[in-house]
Enzyme design. Structure first.
Site, PDB file in Angstrom:
ATOM      1  CB  CYS A 116      -0.929  -0.021   1.211  1.00 11.92           C
ATOM      2  SG  CYS A 116      -2.268   1.179   1.101  1.00 11.92           S
ATOM      3  CG  ASP A 117      -1.131   4.544  -1.847  1.00 12.31           C
ATOM      4  OD1 ASP A 117      -1.378   3.410  -2.287  1.00 12.31           O
ATOM      5  OD2 ASP A 117      -1.830   5.533  -2.108  1.00 12.31           O
ATOM      6  CE  LYS A 118       0.464   8.167   1.623  1.00 19.20           C
ATOM      7  NZ  LYS A 118      -0.493   7.308   0.923  1.00 19.20           N
ATOM      8  CD  GLU A 439      -4.044   9.789  -1.053  1.00 19.42           C
ATOM      9  OE1 GLU A 439      -5.016   9.045  -1.226  1.00 19.42           O
ATOM     10  OE2 GLU A 439      -2.866   9.459  -1.286  1.00 19.42           O
ATOM     11  CB  SER A 465      -6.331   9.256  -4.403  1.00 20.60           C
ATOM     12  OG  SER A 465      -6.247   7.986  -4.998  1.00 20.60           O
TER      13      SER A 465
HETATM   14 FE1  FES Z   1      -3.756   0.423  -0.482  1.00 19.86          FE
HETATM   15 FE2  FES Z   1      -4.702   1.602  -2.743  1.00 19.86          FE
HETATM   16  S1  FES Z   1      -2.947   0.369  -2.468  1.00 19.86           S
HETATM   17  S2  FES Z   1      -5.453   1.792  -0.703  1.00 19.86           S
END
Ligand code: FES
Length: 549
Positions: A116-118, A439, A465
């Site tokens: 996931c992103d962070k 976001e 996002s």
């Molecule tokens: Fe985790 Fe999108 S990759 S919310």
């Protein structure tokens, strides 16, 4: 001297015996395996299994694996809630956690499993600080969902909110789409922030090309994870530590990848943070300069086309992107990849699927220029990020509609109070002001869903996002909380965005702005406690990566 042989470390040995370790194993190099597993999101749901496979590879190559865990925050689950304030902050906490475990246990090498992103930039930041031979394992994308004969992703969900608001979709359809959009484990399924940063890890040289492309639920992932464990031991033997891998040339290649693959605006923030942690000079404007000359060559959602990350994998993956970029002379080849290959090796190993439509060439790109642009001007003296999304340069001039939080803005959009031509300004959502730089997908999604994605601009000191698209400008600095010009905008002021000129201006006489500045007072906010208070006290400018050191 190893723990097994140091007489004074007998108490430490007793705890290792307690975990079933033999003296022979205590003499092996110790490879820390940092997993960012949490059971709160699909994005990182496979990490425990992957950690076990990495550990097998480490053992097989003569090392001793030691697994540990960090937190992780789901952007999608926290979006449009107060919890979104924790998302960017989690990057610092994850980085600090991995760093502390590395310092505590003096690992000889590290593998960081991220999704996931962070979690991706966080791990890279920590590895740069620790500077022991390290490998990043990107756990992989979710497969797209299937709904009414088409592939769908989380992007469709957010835009459907706007469609429901204008009556193009009813609640039953929205609920049905929600049941089909995300079919299993993995990160959000196109070139949103997580996959953007997964590619960045490849191009930085810290993740082996070809591994991150494999979707989270594909069978090949287990074998690849085991191989990553072996690569960690090989990296240890070659002393492939981040200070030798994460060079200015590698950073340049990572920026090129963001441009060429239509990456997320968040990459700007994270690349700046990674550069700061690595001691590499990087100005925000340099990212804009690369994006101006490197076109988008992948047809991936949301900026390049309608393809998903799984389509890229089937087409030939990031290795095929390397081949195209090398052919065009856009990558710097004097880099060290953690698995010992060269970029030419990677390009040569790419298997292009016959007739694939996902990866184009630099000569005949999908879009003529990169996804992002850096603007400066009277509204953003220290810079901001425009998500150009491969669109041609544009000029937008319109009246400001000012909101002091995302929530007020969302209510106005859903009430139909925003009209074509408006420039929405959402402020006090910056790193310190939010706090946490939320976001704005709950704004950009409904704007697109209402058909206003190309006629209404959004300017904010918050961020977006990776799913967001439209005329969106974020990371405005200095942020409103610190009295930046964005704090002085009033309803009806004219705002001019000129992407070709690279400017974002507030058309208000300087004398008037000076009067507003003199009377500006930071709005009263509830006093933050705990980690939010620490963050407000330490976080820097978004134009420096919003780091906390
Ligand atoms: Fe985790 Fe999108 S990759 S919310």
């Amino acid at each position: 001297m190893s723990i097994a042989d140091d007489p004074d470390r007998a108490p430490a040995r007793s705890h290792l015996y307690a975990m079933g370790m033999s003296e022979e194993e205590m003499r092996r190099p110790v490879v820390g395996i940092a997993s960012t597993w949490t059971g709160t999101m699909p994005c990182n749901l496979t990490h425990r299994e992957l950690a076990a496979h990495v550990a097998e590879g480490v053992r097989a190559a003569g090392g001793m694996p030691m697994e540990f865990n960090t937190i992780a925050v789901s952007d999608n689950l926290t979006m449009h809630t107060p919890g979104m304030r924790t998302s960017l902050i989690s990057r610092e906490v994850i980085a600090d956690s991995i760093e502390l475990m590395g310092r505590a246990h003096s690992f000889d090498a590290l593998v960081a499993i991220v999704g996931c992103d962070k979690t991706v930039p966080a791990a890279i930041m920590a590895l740069a600080r620790l500077d022991v031979p390290s490998v990043v394992l990107y756990s992989g994308s979710m497969m797209p969902g299937r709904w009414r004969g088409r592939d769908v992703t989380i992007q469709d969900m957010w835009e459907a909110l706007g469609e429901r608001a204008v009556g193009r979709m009813d609640q039953a359809e929205l609920d049905d789409l929600a049941r089909h959009a995300c079919p299993g484990a993995g990160t959000c399924a196109a070139q949103y922030t997580a996959n953007t940063m997964g590619s960045v890890a490849d191009f930085l040289g810290l993740a082996p090309f070809g591994v991150g492309d494999i979707p989270a639920v594909a069978g090949e992932k287990s074998t690849a994870a085991r191989r990553v464990g072996e690569i960690a031991m090989e990296a240890l033997a070659r002393d492939a530590r981040p200070s030798r891998v994460l060079t200015a040339d590698a950073l340049h290649n990572a920026i090129v990848s963001v441009a060429a693959m239509g990456g997320s605006t968040n990459a700007v923030l994270h690349l700046l943070a990674i550069a700061r942690e690595s001691g590499l000079p990087l100005r925000i404007d340099e990212i804009g300069e690369v994006c101006r000359r490197v076109p988008i060559i992948t047809g991936l959602k949301p900026s390049g086309g309608d393809h998903t990350a799984a389509d890229l994998w089937r087409a030939g993956g990031t290795s095929l992107v390397v081949r195209r970029l090398l052919e065009a002379g856009l990558l710097r080849e004097n880099v060290t990849l953690v698995d010992g290959r060269t970029l030419a090796d990677v390009a040569a190993s790419a298997t292009e699927a016959p007739g694939q439509q996902v990866v184009a060439s630099v000569a005949e790109p999908v879009k003529p220029r990169g996804a992002l642009a850096i603007l400066r001007g009277s509204l953003a003296p220290d810079g901001c990020v425009l998500k150009l999304g491969g669109k041609n340069d544009f000029r937008h001039e319109g009246p400001a509609r000012v909101f002091d939080s995302e929530d007020e803005c969302y209510a106005a959009i859903q009430a139909g109070l925003i009209v074509a031509g408006d420039v929405i300004v959402v402020r006090y959502e910056g790193p310190a002001g939010g706090p946490g730089m939320r976001e704005m997908l709950s704004i950009t999604g409904p704007l697109v869903g209402r058909g206003l994605g190309t006629s209404v601009a959004l300017v904010t000191d918050g961020r977006f996002s990776g799913v967001s698209h439209g005329l969106v400008i974020g990371h405005v600095t200095p942020e409103a909380y610190h009295g930046g010009p964005i704090a002085l905008v009033r309803d009806g002021d004219t705002v001019v965005i000129d992407s070709a000129a690279g400017t974002l201006d507030l058309v208000v006489p300087e004398s008037e702005l000076a009067e507003r500045q003199a009377s500006w007072r930071r709005p009263e906010r509830p006093v933050e406690r705990g980690v939010l208070a620490k963050y407000v006290a330490t976080v820097g400018s978004a134009s420096d990566g919003a780091i906390t050191v």
